[in-house]
Design a protein around this motif. Sequence first.
Motif, PDB file in Angstrom:
ATOM      1  N   GLN A 150       2.666  10.492 -12.111  1.00 34.49           N
ATOM      2  CA  GLN A 150       3.876  10.986 -11.447  1.00 34.49           C
ATOM      3  C   GLN A 150       4.368  10.039 -10.357  1.00 34.49           C
ATOM      4  N   ILE A 151       3.562   9.021 -10.036  1.00 34.72           N
ATOM      5  CA  ILE A 151       4.017   8.012  -9.060  1.00 34.72           C
ATOM      6  C   ILE A 151       5.302   7.353  -9.553  1.00 34.72           C
ATOM      7  N   ILE A 152       5.408   7.141 -10.864  1.00 33.94           N
ATOM      8  CA  ILE A 152       6.636   6.611 -11.449  1.00 33.94           C
ATOM      9  C   ILE A 152       7.478   7.798 -11.882  1.00 33.94           C
ATOM     10  N   GLY A 153       8.475   8.121 -11.076  1.00 30.91           N
ATOM     11  CA  GLY A 153       9.284   9.306 -11.342  1.00 30.91           C
ATOM     12  C   GLY A 153      10.505   8.997 -12.189  1.00 30.91           C
ATOM     13  N   THR A 154      10.931  10.015 -12.942  1.00 37.82           N
ATOM     14  CA  THR A 154      12.140   9.910 -13.747  1.00 37.82           C
ATOM     15  C   THR A 154      13.250  10.729 -13.098  1.00 37.82           C
ATOM     16  N   VAL A 155      14.404  10.118 -12.935  1.00 37.86           N
ATOM     17  CA  VAL A 155      15.585  10.827 -12.462  1.00 37.86           C
ATOM     18  C   VAL A 155      16.501  10.984 -13.670  1.00 37.86           C
ATOM     19  N   HIS A 193       0.870  -1.187   0.000  1.00 39.25           N
ATOM     20  CA  HIS A 193       0.000   0.000   0.000  1.00 39.25           C
ATOM     21  C   HIS A 193       0.898   1.226   0.000  1.00 39.25           C
ATOM     22  N   ALA A 194       0.901   1.973  -1.089  1.00 36.30           N
ATOM     23  CA  ALA A 194       1.733   3.175  -1.165  1.00 36.30           C
ATOM     24  C   ALA A 194       1.215   4.103  -2.255  1.00 36.30           C
ATOM     25  N   SER A 195       1.135   5.401  -1.918  1.00 26.65           N
ATOM     26  CA  SER A 195       0.745   6.437  -2.887  1.00 26.65           C
ATOM     27  C   SER A 195      -0.561   6.117  -3.603  1.00 26.65           C
ATOM     28  N   GLY A 196      -1.501   5.520  -2.888  1.00 30.15           N
ATOM     29  CA  GLY A 196      -2.792   5.191  -3.481  1.00 30.15           C
ATOM     30  C   GLY A 196      -2.804   3.875  -4.233  1.00 30.15           C
ATOM     31  N   ILE A 197      -1.648   3.243  -4.353  1.00 32.53           N
ATOM     32  CA  ILE A 197      -1.531   1.960  -5.049  1.00 32.53           C
ATOM     33  C   ILE A 197      -1.666   0.816  -4.048  1.00 32.53           C
ATOM     34  N   PHE A 239       9.862   4.904  -7.636  1.00 34.48           N
ATOM     35  CA  PHE A 239       8.475   4.992  -7.185  1.00 34.48           C
ATOM     36  C   PHE A 239       8.396   6.132  -6.175  1.00 34.48           C
ATOM     37  N   ASN A 240       7.580   7.146  -6.485  1.00 36.30           N
ATOM     38  CA  ASN A 240       7.463   8.318  -5.629  1.00 36.30           C
ATOM     39  C   ASN A 240       6.397   8.116  -4.557  1.00 36.30           C
ATOM     40  N   LEU A 241       6.763   8.350  -3.330  1.00 39.46           N
ATOM     41  CA  LEU A 241       5.804   8.318  -2.234  1.00 39.46           C
ATOM     42  C   LEU A 241       5.137   9.674  -2.095  1.00 39.46           C
ATOM     43  N   HIS A 242       3.898   9.676  -1.610  1.00 38.26           N
ATOM     44  CA  HIS A 242       3.243  10.935  -1.262  1.00 38.26           C
ATOM     45  C   HIS A 242       4.047  11.606  -0.157  1.00 38.26           C
ATOM     46  N   ASP A 243       3.956  12.911  -0.069  1.00 37.99           N
ATOM     47  CA  ASP A 243       4.756  13.669   0.901  1.00 37.99           C
ATOM     48  C   ASP A 243       4.592  13.172   2.327  1.00 37.99           C
ATOM     49  N   GLU A 244       3.313  12.864   2.715  1.00 35.48           N
ATOM     50  CA  GLU A 244       3.075  12.439   4.086  1.00 35.48           C
ATOM     51  C   GLU A 244       3.680  11.070   4.367  1.00 35.48           C
ATOM     52  N   ILE A 272      -1.288  -3.355  -4.075  1.00 41.86           N
ATOM     53  CA  ILE A 272      -0.831  -4.494  -4.877  1.00 41.86           C
ATOM     54  C   ILE A 272      -1.030  -5.772  -4.083  1.00 41.86           C
ATOM     55  N   ASP A 273      -1.704  -6.731  -4.695  1.00 42.49           N
ATOM     56  CA  ASP A 273      -1.939  -8.038  -4.074  1.00 42.49           C
ATOM     57  C   ASP A 273      -1.126  -9.078  -4.830  1.00 42.49           C
ATOM     58  N   GLU A 274      -0.102  -9.617  -4.186  1.00 43.78           N
ATOM     59  CA  GLU A 274       0.770 -10.582  -4.850  1.00 43.78           C
ATOM     60  C   GLU A 274       0.049 -11.872  -5.206  1.00 43.78           C
ATOM     61  N   GLN A 275      -0.903 -12.284  -4.359  1.00 40.54           N
ATOM     62  CA  GLN A 275      -1.565 -13.567  -4.566  1.00 40.54           C
ATOM     63  C   GLN A 275      -2.407 -13.564  -5.838  1.00 40.54           C
ATOM     64  N   SER A 276      -3.131 -12.490  -6.069  1.00 44.40           N
ATOM     65  CA  SER A 276      -4.008 -12.431  -7.241  1.00 44.40           C
ATOM     66  C   SER A 276      -3.360 -11.711  -8.415  1.00 44.40           C
ATOM     67  N   TYR A 277      -2.104 -11.262  -8.234  1.00 43.16           N
ATOM     68  CA  TYR A 277      -1.415 -10.504  -9.270  1.00 43.16           C
ATOM     69  C   TYR A 277      -2.294  -9.352  -9.767  1.00 43.16           C
ATOM     70  N   SER A 278      -2.847  -8.621  -8.822  1.00 41.14           N
ATOM     71  CA  SER A 278      -3.708  -7.506  -9.177  1.00 41.14           C
ATOM     72  C   SER A 278      -3.214  -6.233  -8.503  1.00 41.14           C
ATOM     73  N   ALA A 279      -3.525  -5.112  -9.120  1.00 41.66           N
ATOM     74  CA  ALA A 279      -3.144  -3.814  -8.569  1.00 41.66           C
ATOM     75  C   ALA A 279      -4.319  -2.854  -8.726  1.00 41.66           C
ATOM     76  N   LYS A 280      -4.478  -1.984  -7.751  1.00 41.63           N
ATOM     77  CA  LYS A 280      -5.541  -0.986  -7.782  1.00 41.63           C
ATOM     78  C   LYS A 280      -4.970   0.390  -7.487  1.00 41.63           C
ATOM     79  N   LEU A 281      -5.579   1.390  -8.057  1.00 41.71           N
ATOM     80  CA  LEU A 281      -5.235   2.781  -7.783  1.00 41.71           C
ATOM     81  C   LEU A 281      -6.450   3.449  -7.162  1.00 41.71           C
ATOM     82  N   HIS A 282      -6.357   3.775  -5.875  1.00 41.32           N
ATOM     83  CA  HIS A 282      -7.484   4.338  -5.120  1.00 41.32           C
ATOM     84  C   HIS A 282      -8.735   3.475  -5.281  1.00 41.32           C
TER      85      HIS A 282
END
Length: 225
Positions: free
Chosen positions: A202-207, A124-128, A214-219, A130-140
């Motif tokens: 912007q969650i996936i940031g470029t350097v 659980h990070a930045s609204g993402i 992977f960018n975390l929310h500020d908090e 991820i469930d490894e068991q079901s190979y699924s991902a959700k955004l908010h």
Amino acid sequence: MALLLALSTSPDAESLLPALGLLPHELRRHPLDPGHLVTLPEADAILVDAATDLVAARSACRLLRTAAVDAPVLVVVTEGGLSAVSADWGFTDVVLQSAGPAEIDARLRLALAHAAEGEPVRVHASGITIDEQSYSAKLHGRPLDLTYKEFQLLHFLATHPSRVFTREQLLSDVWGYDYFGGTRTVDVHVRRLRAKLGEAEQIIGTVRNVGYRFNLHDEEQRAQD
């Protein structure tokens, strides 16, 4: 030594993963059709033949997930069929049919270790989510329709938040050390992943001149600090 069960439409189970013959594992064949998947013999891991029949392999993986089979499930696929493999099949890992013995052994070892750990990890990070068991991902709470590699890339970055990875590192850790494609592959998958994240791209940031992170929310970042 592991006892492996090969679910295949081909009568020649050894041809499923030719390099497997160089390893000390025991391989047994089992028909790849729903009628024979209701009751399976004991096995440490299951190999599903997606190199011969992608449709049958997808159905088998979903049936195995529904039946809550304990053994890890590895899908064997050709490089050409890799793009058709989707995270919603519910397998443990994917291995190319042309993989060498070192990669096959490593993937089996990691899959068996993961299965022995018990409960899968949820990220659980930045609204993402991820469930490894079901190979699924959700955004908010909204499901993301990701390919297998897109899921792997997102999962890898999200489990190492704020850490910058070069394209070469991502190729090694996500695609595998024996992948022969160039670093442009990483850029293409990042671009597709960002498109599916939409306004949250912007969650996936470029350097610049380095790679991606992977960018975390500020908090969240402050909480880690």
